[in-house]
Motif scaffolding. Structure first.
Motif, PDB file in Angstrom:
ATOM      1  N   GLY A   1       0.824  -1.208   0.000  1.00 15.68           N
ATOM      2  CA  GLY A   1       0.000   0.000   0.000  1.00 15.68           C
ATOM      3  C   GLY A   1       0.851   1.248   0.000  1.00 15.68           C
ATOM      4  O   GLY A   1       2.051   1.226   0.266  1.00 15.68           O
TER       5      GLY A   1
ATOM      6  N   THR B   1       0.930   5.718   0.803  1.00 16.92           N
ATOM      7  CA  THR B   1       0.337   6.801   1.583  1.00 16.92           C
ATOM      8  C   THR B   1      -0.509   7.716   0.703  1.00 16.92           C
ATOM      9  O   THR B   1      -1.161   8.614   1.200  1.00 16.92           O
TER      10      THR B   1
ATOM     11  N   THR C   1      -0.332  -5.772   1.184  1.00 14.68           N
ATOM     12  CA  THR C   1       0.235  -5.423   2.476  1.00 14.68           C
ATOM     13  C   THR C   1       0.169  -3.924   2.727  1.00 14.68           C
ATOM     14  O   THR C   1       0.431  -3.136   1.821  1.00 14.68           O
ATOM     15  N   ASP C   2      -0.135  -3.572   3.953  1.00 22.72           N
ATOM     16  CA  ASP C   2      -0.075  -2.175   4.377  1.00 22.72           C
ATOM     17  C   ASP C   2       1.366  -1.711   4.299  1.00 22.72           C
ATOM     18  O   ASP C   2       2.281  -2.441   4.671  1.00 22.72           O
ATOM     19  N   TRP C   3       1.604  -0.517   3.839  1.00 26.44           N
ATOM     20  CA  TRP C   3       2.993  -0.045   3.623  1.00 26.44           C
ATOM     21  C   TRP C   3       3.802  -0.041   4.903  1.00 26.44           C
ATOM     22  O   TRP C   3       5.005  -0.170   4.874  1.00 26.44           O
ATOM     23  N   GLU C   4       3.161   0.095   6.062  1.00 26.19           N
ATOM     24  CA  GLU C   4       3.896   0.096   7.332  1.00 26.19           C
ATOM     25  C   GLU C   4       4.316  -1.303   7.774  1.00 26.19           C
ATOM     26  O   GLU C   4       5.184  -1.457   8.603  1.00 26.19           O
ATOM     27  N   LYS C   5       3.671  -2.330   7.225  1.00 26.12           N
ATOM     28  CA  LYS C   5       3.928  -3.708   7.644  1.00 26.12           C
ATOM     29  C   LYS C   5       4.571  -4.546   6.539  1.00 26.12           C
ATOM     30  O   LYS C   5       4.599  -5.755   6.631  1.00 26.12           O
TER      31      LYS C   5
END
Length: 72
Positions: A35, A37, A65-69
């Motif tokens: 992902g 932002t 996947t979420d960019w933070e994870k």
């Protein structure tokens, strides 16, 4: 094997990552889209992954996947 990150108008088509008759695959995730932002757009058309035939959904296949994870 393939990672899509910060995608802006990306098209992946007619693509196969691995194949069930190619024998055991030792890679982890076949395709991972991370992902962003900001808004993004990706089109997948006729894309096949080896992991879809496995019983390890968190290890193989197609993962969003979420960019933070994201897995580095």
């Amino acid at each position: 094997m393939v990672e899509v990150r910060d995608a802006q108008d990306v098209v992946l088509e007619d693509l196969m990552v691995g194949a069930h008759d190619a024998g055991p695959m030792n890679n982890s995730i076949d395709i991972q889209q991370v992902g962003s932002t900001r808004p993004s757009r990706v089109t997948y058309d006729g894309v096949y992954v080896f992991g879809m035939y496995q019983k390890a959904p968190l290890r193989k296949g197609f993962r969003f996947t979420d960019w933070e994870k994201a897995i580095p």
